[in-house]
Write an enzyme that holds these catalytic residues in place. Structure first.
Site, short mmCIF file in Angstrom:
data_model
loop_
_atom_site.label_atom_id
_atom_site.label_comp_id
_atom_site.label_asym_id
_atom_site.label_seq_id
_atom_site.Cartn_x
_atom_site.Cartn_y
_atom_site.Cartn_z
N GLY A 1 12.35 -10.45 7.58
CA GLY A 1 12.76 -11.89 7.74
C GLY A 1 12.88 -12.27 9.16
CE LYS B 1 8.13 -11.08 1.82
NZ LYS B 1 9.27 -10.43 2.97
P1 ADP Z 1 6.11 -7.57 4.37
O1 ADP Z 1 7.12 -7.04 3.79
O2 ADP Z 1 5.06 -6.76 5.10
O3 ADP Z 1 6.32 -8.96 5.10
P2 ADP Z 1 5.28 -8.89 1.65
O4 ADP Z 1 6.54 -8.43 1.39
O5 ADP Z 1 4.86 -10.29 2.17
O6 ADP Z 1 4.85 -7.91 3.37
O7 ADP Z 1 4.22 -8.13 1.02
C1 ADP Z 1 4.17 -6.77 0.45
C2 ADP Z 1 3.63 -6.68 -0.92
O8 ADP Z 1 2.37 -7.31 -0.86
C3 ADP Z 1 3.24 -5.30 -1.19
O9 ADP Z 1 4.31 -4.64 -2.25
C4 ADP Z 1 1.83 -5.16 -1.84
O10 ADP Z 1 1.91 -4.51 -3.06
C5 ADP Z 1 1.70 -6.91 -1.97
N1 ADP Z 1 0.34 -7.24 -2.04
C6 ADP Z 1 -0.66 -7.15 -1.11
N2 ADP Z 1 -1.65 -7.50 -1.67
C7 ADP Z 1 -1.73 -8.20 -2.81
C8 ADP Z 1 -2.63 -8.70 -3.67
N3 ADP Z 1 -3.71 -9.04 -3.41
N4 ADP Z 1 -1.95 -8.97 -4.82
C9 ADP Z 1 -0.72 -8.77 -5.13
N5 ADP Z 1 0.23 -8.14 -4.32
C10 ADP Z 1 -0.20 -7.95 -3.29
MG MG Z 2 8.16 -7.34 1.96
#
Ligand code: ADP
Ligand code: MG
Length: 398
Positions: A378, A198
């Site tokens: 969030g 995100k």
């Molecule tokens: P969180 O829920 O811990 O806040 P996010 O929802 O922002 O984390 O991101 C989690 C997702 O990011 C995971 O599904 C993962 O597959 C994806 N992700 C991580 N690195 C990459 C990348 N280089 N390219 C695309 N997706 C990625």
């Molecule tokens: Mg997430």
């Protein structure tokens, strides 16, 4: 520094206590498939039972969109709670109606009941004062223990506090204590690690963290917009073009503030995003300075894993939000595992926030070695942004 009253600061014996929990658990065919959130709520509930309170639990589940829809009933939660507590947990058939009032009135000291899904009423998410008042009329004390919805000003998460003494339960207390301390008065060096997908959502966290941390590490899908801001080629990697300038700005700010900002030096790339996500994937590792035009970065490379782990080694406080790669795929989980391992090996206060990062740490088996895993995705993000969370702000100060 947040200094909010908790359930241990007040007398609850014989009192009707309305507790907002996060029982938003996954349910399939009437069966709860992951009851972590229920288990997480038990310490607060048990404390209240042991101190002879009359406990009235409430929560939302799913998105019933303001109508009574028994597809989203909390019945499976009441049953599961009953099993854990070893006593019957009565489920009211409504939220603020006759049955809720009748059941609340017949509670004895140490009894526990559960209201139906608060989101059966549209007034819940609208934070309607009359609805808040009606909820409050069921009880004499309000306890918020739902950190996952603390960033929302809803009736049961904030509004109700206008009409009752309001304190936090143990889950929110721990969030305030551990996260609040890290952000207000951290033991140093303080290292923050950001990743995930995100990008736009998390860029705003960076600005706040830059004025607090000693080292800021950026990996995962967030890294490419920064690499682009440095003029590097990012191929078909996740990129937020509208934020390139912002990232350039942040790079400059980091330098001005003397914050060390670490970006990946090598990247695991593939021609396509794996489909299914945990399916086979063809990868190679390239220098992060020049990702080929037809390749996308999906994990941090080996040198980067070492670089990031070393930065964590010297830290006294570490906050981590967002996986380092597509950890759902075993081939692309190495970066996330390396960072999780570094946190697990560290003596620092280690904090993991974010839905996917928390899940990753749990799945990979590192949970018991982390100081605090935040229970709200969030909400923990907004906490890191330095925002006021209505569900915490509304509570009484010590
Ligand atoms: P969180 O829920 O811990 O806040 P996010 O929802 O922002 O984390 O991101 C989690 C997702 O990011 C995971 O599904 C993962 O597959 C994806 N992700 C991580 N690195 C990459 C990348 N280089 N390219 C695309 N997706 C990625
Ligand atoms: Mg997430």
């Amino acid at each position: 520094m947040l200094n909010k009253k908790s359930i241990t600061d007040i007398d609850v014996a014989g009192k009707k206590v309305l507790v907002r929990c996060d029982f938003n658990v996954p349910v399939k065919d009437g069966v709860i498939t992951d009851d972590n959130r229920i288990v997480g709520a038990l310490p607060t509930i048990r404390y209240l039972v042991d101190h002879n309170a009359r406990v009235i639990l409430c929560s939302h589940l799913g998105r019933p969109k303001g109508t009574f829809n028994l597809k989203y009933t909390l019945a499976p939660v009441a049953e599961k709670l009953g099993e854990y507590l070893g006593k019957k947990v009565e489920l009211a058939s409504d939220v603020i109606g006759e049955d809720a009032h009748a059941k609340a009135a017949s509670l004895k000291d140490g009894d526990v009941m559960l209201l139906e899904n608060v989101r059966f009423h549209a007034e819940e998410e609208a934070n309607d004062p009359e609805f808040s008042k009606a909820l409050a009329s069921l009880a004499e004390i309000y306890v918020n223990d739902a950190f996952g919805t603390a960033h929302r000003a809803h009736a049961s998460t904030a509004g109700v506090a206008d009409y009752l003494p309001a304190v936090c339960g143990f889950l929110i207390q721990k969030e305030i204590d551990v996260m609040g301390k890290a952000l207000d008065d951290p033991d140093r060096p303080f290292v923050a690690i950001l990743g995930g997908a995100k990008v736009a959502d998390k860029l705003s966290v960076i600005e706040n963290l830059l004025s607090k941390v000693d080292i800021l590490i950026i990996g995962g899908g967030m890294a490419y917009t920064f690499l682009a801001a440095q003029g590097k080629k990012t191929g078909t990697s996740l990129l937020d073009e509208s934020k390139i300038e912002y990232c350039a700005d942040m790079l400059k700010k980091a330098e001005e503030k003397g914050v060390k900002l670490l970006l990946p030096v090598d990247t695991v790339v593939s021609p396509v995003f794996p489909e299914p996500i945990d399916g086979p994937v063809e990868v190679e590792t390239v220098c992060s300075c020049c990702i080929p035009d037809d390749k996308m970065g999906l994990d941090i490379g080996e040198k980067t894993r070492e670089l990031f782990a070393n930065a964590v080694k010297g830290a006294k406080t570490v906050v981590w939000n967002g996986p380092m790669g597509v950890f759902e795929n075993p081939t692309l989980a190495k970066g996330t595992i390396a960072v999780a391992q570094a946190l697990a090996d560290s003596d620092a206060v280690t904090i993991v926030g974010g839905g996917d990062s928390a899940a990753a740490v749990q799945q990979l088996g590192f949970a018991s070695k982390i100081t605090h895993i935040s229970t709200g995705g969030g909400a923990s993000l907004e906490f890191l942004e330095g925002k006021q969370l209505p569900g915490i702000t509304c509570l009484n100060d010590k």
